[in-house]
Design a protein around this motif. Structure first.
Motif, mmCIF file in Angstrom:
data_model
loop_
_atom_site.group_PDB
_atom_site.id
_atom_site.type_symbol
_atom_site.label_atom_id
_atom_site.label_comp_id
_atom_site.label_asym_id
_atom_site.label_seq_id
_atom_site.Cartn_x
_atom_site.Cartn_y
_atom_site.Cartn_z
ATOM 1 N N GLU A 1 0.839 -1.204 0.000
ATOM 2 C CA GLU A 1 0.000 0.000 0.000
ATOM 3 C C GLU A 1 0.873 1.252 0.000
ATOM 4 N N ALA A 2 1.937 1.236 0.764
ATOM 5 C CA ALA A 2 2.848 2.387 0.811
ATOM 6 C C ALA A 2 3.491 2.623 -0.548
ATOM 7 N N ALA A 3 3.815 1.562 -1.273
ATOM 8 C CA ALA A 3 4.373 1.707 -2.625
ATOM 9 C C ALA A 3 3.355 2.383 -3.546
ATOM 10 N N ARG A 4 2.093 1.974 -3.438
ATOM 11 C CA ARG A 4 1.043 2.601 -4.253
ATOM 12 C C ARG A 4 0.859 4.074 -3.893
ATOM 13 N N GLN A 5 0.918 4.385 -2.619
ATOM 14 C CA GLN A 5 0.780 5.773 -2.194
ATOM 15 C C GLN A 5 1.974 6.616 -2.656
ATOM 16 N N ALA A 6 3.165 6.031 -2.604
ATOM 17 C CA ALA A 6 4.359 6.750 -3.082
ATOM 18 C C ALA A 6 4.239 7.033 -4.578
ATOM 19 N N LYS A 7 3.688 6.088 -5.333
ATOM 20 C CA LYS A 7 3.493 6.301 -6.767
ATOM 21 C C LYS A 7 2.504 7.433 -7.012
ATOM 22 N N LYS A 8 1.400 7.435 -6.278
ATOM 23 C CA LYS A 8 0.412 8.507 -6.442
ATOM 24 C C LYS A 8 1.025 9.864 -6.109
ATOM 25 N N LEU A 9 1.821 9.912 -5.064
ATOM 26 C CA LEU A 9 2.494 11.157 -4.691
ATOM 27 C C LEU A 9 3.469 11.568 -5.788
ATOM 28 N N GLN A 10 4.254 10.618 -6.271
ATOM 29 C CA GLN A 10 5.203 10.875 -7.344
ATOM 30 C C GLN A 10 4.480 11.404 -8.585
ATOM 31 N N ASP A 11 3.340 10.808 -8.920
ATOM 32 C CA ASP A 11 2.595 11.218 -10.106
ATOM 33 C C ASP A 11 2.085 12.650 -9.999
ATOM 34 N N VAL A 12 1.498 12.999 -8.873
ATOM 35 C CA VAL A 12 0.951 14.352 -8.751
ATOM 36 C C VAL A 12 2.073 15.388 -8.731
ATOM 37 N N ILE A 13 3.183 15.080 -8.094
ATOM 38 C CA ILE A 13 4.309 16.019 -8.114
ATOM 39 C C ILE A 13 4.891 16.097 -9.524
ATOM 40 N N GLY A 14 4.848 14.985 -10.246
ATOM 41 C CA GLY A 14 5.306 14.994 -11.640
ATOM 42 C C GLY A 14 4.459 15.904 -12.515
ATOM 43 N N GLU A 15 3.150 15.913 -12.263
ATOM 44 C CA GLU A 15 2.264 16.823 -13.003
ATOM 45 C C GLU A 15 2.643 18.284 -12.733
ATOM 46 N N ILE A 16 2.957 18.579 -11.492
ATOM 47 C CA ILE A 16 3.389 19.940 -11.137
ATOM 48 C C ILE A 16 4.692 20.268 -11.859
ATOM 49 N N HIS A 17 5.616 19.312 -11.822
ATOM 50 C CA HIS A 17 6.925 19.519 -12.453
ATOM 51 C C HIS A 17 6.775 19.766 -13.958
ATOM 52 N N ASP A 18 5.882 19.030 -14.603
ATOM 53 C CA ASP A 18 5.668 19.245 -16.038
ATOM 54 C C ASP A 18 5.268 20.693 -16.318
ATOM 55 N N CYS A 19 4.401 21.229 -15.492
ATOM 56 C CA CYS A 19 4.008 22.637 -15.649
ATOM 57 C C CYS A 19 5.191 23.562 -15.371
ATOM 58 N N ASP A 20 5.963 23.228 -14.349
ATOM 59 C CA ASP A 20 7.106 24.068 -13.980
ATOM 60 C C ASP A 20 8.165 24.137 -15.070
ATOM 61 N N VAL A 21 8.351 23.076 -15.830
ATOM 62 C CA VAL A 21 9.359 23.119 -16.889
ATOM 63 C C VAL A 21 8.792 23.632 -18.212
ATOM 64 N N THR A 22 7.499 23.492 -18.431
ATOM 65 C CA THR A 22 6.907 23.919 -19.698
ATOM 66 C C THR A 22 6.652 25.423 -19.732
ATOM 67 N N ARG A 23 6.212 25.981 -18.638
ATOM 68 C CA ARG A 23 5.879 27.410 -18.637
ATOM 69 C C ARG A 23 7.074 28.297 -18.992
ATOM 70 N N PRO A 24 8.271 28.061 -18.472
ATOM 71 C CA PRO A 24 9.413 28.887 -18.890
ATOM 72 C C PRO A 24 9.749 28.730 -20.379
ATOM 73 N N ARG A 25 9.519 27.553 -20.933
ATOM 74 C CA ARG A 25 9.751 27.353 -22.363
ATOM 75 C C ARG A 25 8.778 28.196 -23.179
ATOM 76 N N ILE A 26 7.545 28.239 -22.733
ATOM 77 C CA ILE A 26 6.545 29.063 -23.416
ATOM 78 C C ILE A 26 6.929 30.532 -23.312
ATOM 79 N N ALA A 27 7.362 30.949 -22.136
ATOM 80 C CA ALA A 27 7.768 32.350 -21.954
ATOM 81 C C ALA A 27 8.947 32.689 -22.859
ATOM 82 N N ALA A 28 9.900 31.784 -22.970
ATOM 83 C CA ALA A 28 11.062 32.030 -23.832
ATOM 84 C C ALA A 28 10.636 32.134 -25.294
#
Length: 176
Positions: free
Chosen positions: A73-100
């Motif tokens: 269960e902890a492995a599944r929860q870690a994956k869910k946490l990793q996934d949602v933070i990954g979604e945030i990270h995708d936005c964090d790296v894409t927005r500066p590219r758009i600005a550039a």
């Protein structure tokens, strides 16, 4: 982010005992990012926390049977946490590219409004995902994720291979 070193690994020790040391360090590594990661501007902290969640998840996915049902269960929860933070990270790296890209184009370029709209969508998505991240973390804390996983790795009632110590043929790691 460089992984924390795991000290005291005994190559001749029981595998489950030694892996428990790794899980404990990876769990501490993950939890150490809070409360700093509650700051939406802590982009690098969130990225490092995602990597820490991934490290914890991988070791748990490999060795969960040695630690009982909660480790899975902890492995599944870690994956869910990793996934949602990954979604945030995708936005964090894409927005500066758009600005550039917007900076490279003339102000009257026909692509400017679309790029501006895309940046707005990503900003909103990031905000939504950040709220999801906080909710997920708070649920983990409410359900005593850290305590329960620590208990799972320290109070096993099996031989390190998922079998009760007294059942059947002993593993190579358990005393005969």
């Amino acid at each position: 982010m460089k992984a924390r070193k795991v000290k005291g690994i005994d190559p001749d020790g029981r595998a489950a005992d030694e892996v428990a040391k790794i899980v404990a360090v990876r769990l501490d590594e993950l939890c150490a990012f809070m409360p700093t990661a509650r700051d939406p501007a802590a982009v690098h902290t969130l990225h490092d926390m995602r990597i820490a969640a991934k490290r914890l998840r991988y070791v748990l996915e490999l060795f969960a049977p040695a630690f009982g049902p909660y480790a899975g269960e902890a492995a599944r929860q870690a994956k869910k946490l990793q996934d949602v933070i990954g979604e945030i990270h995708d936005c964090d790296v894409t927005r500066p590219r758009i600005a550039a890209l917007r900076d490279e184009l003339p102000a009257d370029d026909p692509a400017q409004p679309g790029l501006q709209a895309l940046d707005g969508v990503l900003a909103q998505r990031r905000d939504e995902q950040f709220v999801r991240f906080l909710q997920r973390w708070d649920r983990l804390e409410d359900k005593h994720f850290r305590t329960r996983l620590t208990e799972a790795i320290t109070s096993r009632s099996h031989d390190g291979n998922g079998s009760p110590e007294h059942a059947g043929i002993p593993s190579e790691e358990s005393p005969a």
